[in-house]
Every structure is written in structure tokens, then in C-alpha cells.
Design an enzyme around this catalytic site. Structure first.
Site, PDB file in Angstrom:
ATOM      1  CB  SER A 287      34.935   1.568   6.683  1.00  0.00           C
ATOM      2  OG  SER A 287      34.341   1.077   5.517  1.00  0.00           O
TER       3      SER A 287
ATOM      4  CG  HIS B  82      37.924   3.848   2.907  1.00  0.00           C
ATOM      5  ND1 HIS B  82      37.449   4.942   3.582  1.00  0.00           N
ATOM      6  CD2 HIS B  82      36.890   2.954   2.866  1.00  0.00           C
ATOM      7  CE1 HIS B  82      36.200   4.731   3.934  1.00  0.00           C
ATOM      8  NE2 HIS B  82      35.847   3.536   3.511  1.00  0.00           N
TER       9      HIS B  82
ATOM     10  CD  GLU C 112      39.370   8.332   3.722  1.00  0.00           C
ATOM     11  OE1 GLU C 112      39.249   9.351   4.417  1.00  0.00           O
ATOM     12  OE2 GLU C 112      38.953   7.206   4.086  1.00  0.00           O
TER      13      GLU C 112
ATOM     14  CG  ASN D   7      33.946   6.312   7.341  1.00  0.00           C
ATOM     15  OD1 ASN D   7      32.796   6.635   7.081  1.00  0.00           O
ATOM     16  ND2 ASN D   7      34.548   5.289   6.768  1.00  0.00           N
TER      17      ASN D   7
END
Length: 261
Positions: free
Chosen positions: A96, A117, A129, A167
Site C-alpha cells: 500500500s 495495488h 494502481e 493513499n
């Protein structure tokens, strides 16, 4: 064939995504509770196999690592994989927030290594991602995008910066909510306000779904990676939950209680 290294929440979700799309999937998991949690998925998708060892004599199309967010643990996994991958195998990490470049640096197959991801819950969240490094071959990036589209995902190429795209953008949603809670604002009030203006889930319900430990770890990684900006400072309230083992839906108690999880 896809190998998933790690049968926790994300590993199970990724396995389901590929099995649902018709892929054969092997999940490598060594922890007994996670193995038990995989049984219903195996019953639903016979194409999913599970074991504690890596299969010998099989060169999978793709391997994705989905073990906990520990740099040393992930590096040991990728080192072990060296003896098992074929000349065309794509190897991906589902990290992450850790540096994909640092994970790739010493790998003998680093031109075939990158980040994929997925987001939790992986079977429902369309976005993935794709994070290449300076070592990743262009053909590997293109194959990754094609494979992910084939299994029904919406892949985007993201830079290898702290938190990648999602994120990093999402940090204020959590940290500002935690600041308010630290000052005494009830968490259900914050959640209802955010859901009332259009968010599908309030920040505390979402942290409970993701896993408070995972969310806290990502916040720490982004904060450290950006050289500790005040606006991304991790919360003592979230750290307290992690220290107490109150991690959210996955163990029945986080910011809310889940007696029938």
C-alpha cells in the site's frame, strides 16, 4: 496461472478476482486461521488451490505478494521466489505504501517486477494502481494493464511516491477525522456528516473495513516518506486502537463493534 503469496484479507480478495475471471489460482499461506478462512472460497471456486509450500515444476503467468506491510518480510518472499519463476513470469507486490523501488533493487528479475495495488474489498473495488520502477520493462507494464483489464479491473499507472496516488490523496480524509475525534467530537457524528455530503462510508467505518492496523501503517509510511509533514501526522488515537488489538471488522471490534462479523 496466478500465484498469490499470502492468504489474508487482500490475498483472498485477489484470488477471488482472478478465479471469477476463469484463472487457475494457487494461494500460498502458512497460518492456520487464514487457511481456514480460505475454505469457503475454495468451495465456491474449485480453480483455487491452497497450500503452505510453493508448487515445484510450475511457472505461473503472474505472482502477486500480499503479505503484511513489512519491508523485510516482503524482501524475504521475493528472494524465495527467485527459484520458482519462469522467464516470462510477472512478479508484483500489493504493497500500500512501501517503496516498490526498494523492493525491486536487488532482485535478479527486477525488469519483471512492479506494483499491483488492489483496494479492499478487492472483488468489489475496480481500481488497481500499477506501479513500475525504473527497472521495469515497458512490455511488463503493458501486459499487466492487459491482464488486469481481462479480470475486470480498471488499472492506472501510478508513480512510486509515498502512498502512490490514492493513499496519498486519501490521507487527509482519515487524519483530519482523527484530529476531530482526538478533540472529543463523536466518531458517529463525523461519519454521519461525511456520509451526508456524499461519501459512501464515513472515515471511521472505512478504517474499520480496511483494518485500523493497515490504515495506521500506511499513514506512518506516507508521513515518513514525505519527511514528516504536519498535515499527515499519524494519530495517537489510531495507534492506541492498534496497541489494544482493536483492528476493525476483521476481529470484531475497532471504532465500532461487530458482534456478527
Amino acid at each position: 496461472m496466478l500465484w498469490v503469496i499470502g492468504g489474508g484479507t487482500m490475498g483472498r480478495g485477489i484470488a477471488e478476482v482472478f478465479a471469477r475471471a476463469g484463472w487457475s489460482v494457487y494461494v500460498r499461506e502458512v497460518a492456520s486461521p487464514a487457511l481456514e478462512a480460505l475454505r469457503p472460497l475454495q468451495e465456491k471456486y474449485p480453480a483455487i488451490q491452497v497450500g503452505a509450500e510453493l508448487p515445484v515444476g510450475l511457472a505461473p503467468t503472474c505472482i502477486i505478494e500480499a503479505v503484511p506491510e513489512s519491508l523485510s518480510l516482503k524482501k524475504s518472499v521475493f528472494s524465495e521466489l527467485t527459484a520458482f519463476i519462469g522467464p516470462d513470469t510477472i512478479v508484483a507486490t500489493n504493497t500500500s505504501a512501501l517503496s516498490v523501488h526498494e523492493l525491486a533493487r536487488d532482485l535478479p528479475y527486477r525488469e519483471r517486477f512492479l506494483g499491483w495495488h488492489f483496494f479492499n474489498p478487492a472483488p468489489r473495488m475496480p481500481l488497481v494502481e500499477v506501479i513500475p520502477t525504473v527497472f521495469t520493462a515497458a512490455e511488463v507494464v503493458e501486459r499487466s494493464l492487459s491482464i488486469l483489464k481481462e479480470v475486470g479491473k480498471v488499472p492506472i499507472v501510478a508513480p512510486d511516491v509515498p502512498g502512490f496516488i490514492v493513499n496519498r490523496v486519501a490521507r487527509p480524509y482519515y487524519v483530519e477525522a482523527l484530529r476531530q475525534a482526538e478533540q472529543g467530537v463523536p466518531i458517529d457524528t463525523i461519519d454521519r456528516l461525511m456520509e451526508g455530503i456524499g461519501f459512501r462510508m464515513g472515515p471511521f467505518r472505512l478504517m474499520d473495513l480496511i483494518g485500523i492496523d493497515v490504515n495506521h501503517s500506511v499513514t506512518q509510511a506516507v508521513w515518513e516518506g514525505l519527511y514528516r509533514p504536519g498535515r499527515f501526522r499519524p494519530s495517537w488515537l489510531q495507534a492506541q486502537k492498534v496497541a489494544a488489538g482493536l483492528l476493525g471488522r476483521k476481529n470484531g471490534h475497532g471504532f465500532y463493534e461487530y458482534p456478527n462479523r
